[in-house]
Design a protein around this motif. Structure first.
Motif, PDB file in Angstrom:
ATOM      1  N   LEU A  94      37.000  53.496  26.488  1.00 54.66           N
ATOM      2  CA  LEU A  94      36.113  54.330  27.287  1.00 54.66           C
ATOM      3  C   LEU A  94      36.677  54.551  28.676  1.00 54.66           C
ATOM      4  O   LEU A  94      36.608  55.651  29.228  1.00 54.66           O
ATOM      5  N   PHE A  95      37.259  53.508  29.258  1.00 55.53           N
ATOM      6  CA  PHE A  95      37.763  53.592  30.628  1.00 55.53           C
ATOM      7  C   PHE A  95      39.164  54.182  30.701  1.00 55.53           C
ATOM      8  O   PHE A  95      39.632  54.497  31.791  1.00 55.53           O
ATOM      9  N   ARG A  96      39.838  54.312  29.553  1.00 59.57           N
ATOM     10  CA  ARG A  96      41.215  54.810  29.557  1.00 59.57           C
ATOM     11  C   ARG A  96      41.265  56.223  30.141  1.00 59.57           C
ATOM     12  O   ARG A  96      40.479  57.093  29.809  1.00 59.57           O
ATOM     13  N   GLY A  97      42.218  56.431  31.052  1.00 63.84           N
ATOM     14  CA  GLY A  97      42.370  57.728  31.681  1.00 63.84           C
ATOM     15  C   GLY A  97      41.471  57.953  32.874  1.00 63.84           C
ATOM     16  O   GLY A  97      41.442  59.049  33.422  1.00 63.84           O
ATOM     17  N   THR A  98      40.714  56.933  33.296  1.00 61.57           N
ATOM     18  CA  THR A  98      39.844  57.059  34.461  1.00 61.57           C
ATOM     19  C   THR A  98      40.292  56.086  35.539  1.00 61.57           C
ATOM     20  O   THR A  98      41.100  55.176  35.320  1.00 61.57           O
ATOM     21  N   GLN A  99      39.708  56.256  36.729  1.00 64.76           N
ATOM     22  CA  GLN A  99      40.037  55.362  37.835  1.00 64.76           C
ATOM     23  C   GLN A  99      39.496  53.959  37.608  1.00 64.76           C
ATOM     24  O   GLN A  99      39.902  53.017  38.286  1.00 64.76           O
ATOM     25  N   ALA A 100      38.569  53.815  36.655  1.00 63.44           N
ATOM     26  CA  ALA A 100      37.992  52.498  36.390  1.00 63.44           C
ATOM     27  C   ALA A 100      38.985  51.547  35.741  1.00 63.44           C
ATOM     28  O   ALA A 100      38.747  50.340  35.705  1.00 63.44           O
ATOM     29  N   VAL A 101      40.105  52.077  35.215  1.00 60.01           N
ATOM     30  CA  VAL A 101      41.086  51.209  34.559  1.00 60.01           C
ATOM     31  C   VAL A 101      41.599  50.144  35.528  1.00 60.01           C
ATOM     32  O   VAL A 101      41.723  48.968  35.184  1.00 60.01           O
ATOM     33  N   GLN A 102      41.912  50.554  36.756  1.00 61.31           N
ATOM     34  CA  GLN A 102      42.411  49.597  37.734  1.00 61.31           C
ATOM     35  C   GLN A 102      41.368  48.531  38.060  1.00 61.31           C
ATOM     36  O   GLN A 102      41.694  47.351  38.240  1.00 61.31           O
ATOM     37  N   LEU A 103      40.093  48.944  38.125  1.00 61.05           N
ATOM     38  CA  LEU A 103      39.033  47.978  38.401  1.00 61.05           C
ATOM     39  C   LEU A 103      38.890  46.982  37.252  1.00 61.05           C
ATOM     40  O   LEU A 103      38.704  45.781  37.480  1.00 61.05           O
ATOM     41  N   VAL A 104      38.981  47.482  36.025  1.00 56.19           N
ATOM     42  CA  VAL A 104      38.881  46.594  34.866  1.00 56.19           C
ATOM     43  C   VAL A 104      40.033  45.607  34.862  1.00 56.19           C
ATOM     44  O   VAL A 104      39.840  44.400  34.619  1.00 56.19           O
ATOM     45  N   ARG A 105      41.235  46.092  35.133  1.00 51.73           N
ATOM     46  CA  ARG A 105      42.388  45.188  35.182  1.00 51.73           C
ATOM     47  C   ARG A 105      42.208  44.120  36.254  1.00 51.73           C
ATOM     48  O   ARG A 105      42.505  42.942  36.040  1.00 51.73           O
ATOM     49  N   GLY A 106      41.709  44.535  37.412  1.00 52.45           N
ATOM     50  CA  GLY A 106      41.488  43.574  38.487  1.00 52.45           C
ATOM     51  C   GLY A 106      40.465  42.521  38.110  1.00 52.45           C
ATOM     52  O   GLY A 106      40.662  41.325  38.383  1.00 52.45           O
ATOM     53  N   LEU A 107      39.367  42.940  37.462  1.00 55.49           N
ATOM     54  CA  LEU A 107      38.347  41.976  37.041  1.00 55.49           C
ATOM     55  C   LEU A 107      38.891  41.016  35.989  1.00 55.49           C
ATOM     56  O   LEU A 107      38.595  39.813  36.017  1.00 55.49           O
ATOM     57  N   VAL A 108      39.690  41.539  35.049  1.00 53.13           N
ATOM     58  CA  VAL A 108      40.255  40.679  34.013  1.00 53.13           C
ATOM     59  C   VAL A 108      41.200  39.651  34.614  1.00 53.13           C
ATOM     60  O   VAL A 108      41.168  38.461  34.264  1.00 53.13           O
ATOM     61  N   VAL A 109      42.055  40.096  35.542  1.00 49.37           N
ATOM     62  CA  VAL A 109      42.999  39.164  36.180  1.00 49.37           C
ATOM     63  C   VAL A 109      42.251  38.090  36.955  1.00 49.37           C
ATOM     64  O   VAL A 109      42.576  36.894  36.872  1.00 49.37           O
ATOM     65  N   LEU A 110      41.228  38.487  37.705  1.00 53.55           N
ATOM     66  CA  LEU A 110      40.446  37.514  38.469  1.00 53.55           C
ATOM     67  C   LEU A 110      39.724  36.528  37.551  1.00 53.55           C
ATOM     68  O   LEU A 110      39.678  35.320  37.835  1.00 53.55           O
ATOM     69  N   ALA A 111      39.169  37.028  36.447  1.00 51.90           N
ATOM     70  CA  ALA A 111      38.453  36.149  35.516  1.00 51.90           C
ATOM     71  C   ALA A 111      39.403  35.139  34.866  1.00 51.90           C
ATOM     72  O   ALA A 111      39.072  33.949  34.746  1.00 51.90           O
ATOM     73  N   LEU A 112      40.584  35.624  34.450  1.00 53.85           N
ATOM     74  CA  LEU A 112      41.552  34.707  33.839  1.00 53.85           C
ATOM     75  C   LEU A 112      42.058  33.674  34.842  1.00 53.85           C
ATOM     76  O   LEU A 112      42.205  32.489  34.510  1.00 53.85           O
ATOM     77  N   ALA A 113      42.316  34.117  36.067  1.00 52.26           N
ATOM     78  CA  ALA A 113      42.780  33.183  37.098  1.00 52.26           C
ATOM     79  C   ALA A 113      41.718  32.135  37.411  1.00 52.26           C
ATOM     80  O   ALA A 113      42.024  30.939  37.548  1.00 52.26           O
ATOM     81  N   ALA A 114      40.463  32.578  37.509  1.00 52.73           N
ATOM     82  CA  ALA A 114      39.380  31.636  37.797  1.00 52.73           C
ATOM     83  C   ALA A 114      39.200  30.634  36.670  1.00 52.73           C
ATOM     84  O   ALA A 114      39.019  29.429  36.902  1.00 52.73           O
TER      85      ALA A 114
END
Length: 256
Positions: free
Chosen positions: A33-53
């Motif tokens: 759903l998010f592919r091709g939108t500006q939300a992709v970067q936000l999703v990646r950032g949330l995933v990285v933060l969640a995995l790091a935490a």
């Protein structure tokens, strides 16, 4: 690490495997759903933060950090609908459009006449470098934009379309919205996309053509005033086309 091993051992039950598969499918659908939108970067950032935490919490066992992460979960759940509002709205609209009762049924001869008239008008305006924007309403209604335009409720014809978009006429500035086989309104103001288009030849009309397809399942046909090239926008994407391609896209759009 012990918690991870315990979780893996529970996967031997078929219900747990089904549970993991369903969650994975949900996340996969969100990524599509998010592919091709500006939300992709936000999703990646949330995933990285969640995995790091999660990694820090499992390896170091910091009490204060664990408390902060656990108490931030509620804030994140509230923030997600706000941040991803356009994408969530689009997803709900797609679910609603799958209902059989919402499938459009059109007389084939009438639709072919509409397509022929639109193609004829687009070809004429392309030859004369006449700027134009024609939006075809899908299952998602465009009443908000129609109400802010000039109501016409007229039969689709190449003569009417070329007259509307003739330079310096009263209705040329704005979009024409076609509902089924009728021109519902002209001089309609549409939302502009906020995305970076990366093409200096794409002006305000092209931004409006993309913007309305980000908000609804509409199809937009735009003719460039500078170059005379015609383009089609749908699902937030725009593509330069010729008459043959335009006929195919319009036929697919009107097909139930």
């Amino acid at each position: 690490m012990t918690d991870i091993l315990i979780s893996l051992s529970r996967l031997q039950d078929w219900r747990n495997l089904l549970d993991v598969a369903l969650v994975s499918l949900i996340f996969y659908g969100l990524l599509l759903l998010f592919r091709g939108t500006q939300a992709v970067q936000l999703v990646r950032g949330l995933v990285v933060l969640a995995l790091a935490a999660a990694l820090v919490n499992q390896t170091v066992q910091l009490t204060a950090f664990t408390w902060l992460i656990s108490n931030s979960a509620a804030v994140v759940l509230v923030a997600i609908p706000v941040i991803f509002q356009p994408e969530l709205r689009r997803a709900l609209e797609r679910v609603g459009r799958t209902a059989p009762l919402l499938v459009r049924r059109n007389d084939n001869a009438t639709i072919q006449r509409v397509i022929n008239e639109v193609i004829k008008a687009v070809e004429q305006m392309s030859e004369r470098n006449t700027g134009a924007l024609i939006v075809f309403e899908g299952a998602t209604g465009l009443a908000d934009y129609i109400d802010r335009g000039v109501a016409l409720d007229a039969e689709v014809s190449s003569e009417l379309l070329t007259t509307i978009f003739f330079p310096n006429t009263a209705l040329h500035d704005g979009a024409v919205i076609v509902t089924q086989d009728r021109i519902a309104a002209a001089s309609c103001v549409l939302p502009l996309t906020q995305r970076e288009l990366g093409d200096s030849q794409l002006g305000t009309r092209h931004r409006a053509a993309i913007g309305v397809t980000e908000q609804a399942d509409a199809l937009s046909v735009v003719v460039s005033e500078e170059t005379g090239t015609s383009s089609v926008a749908r699902n937030g994407r725009i593509l330069r086309i010729d008459s043959g391609r335009l006929r195919t896209l319009l036929s697919d759009f009107y097909r139930p």
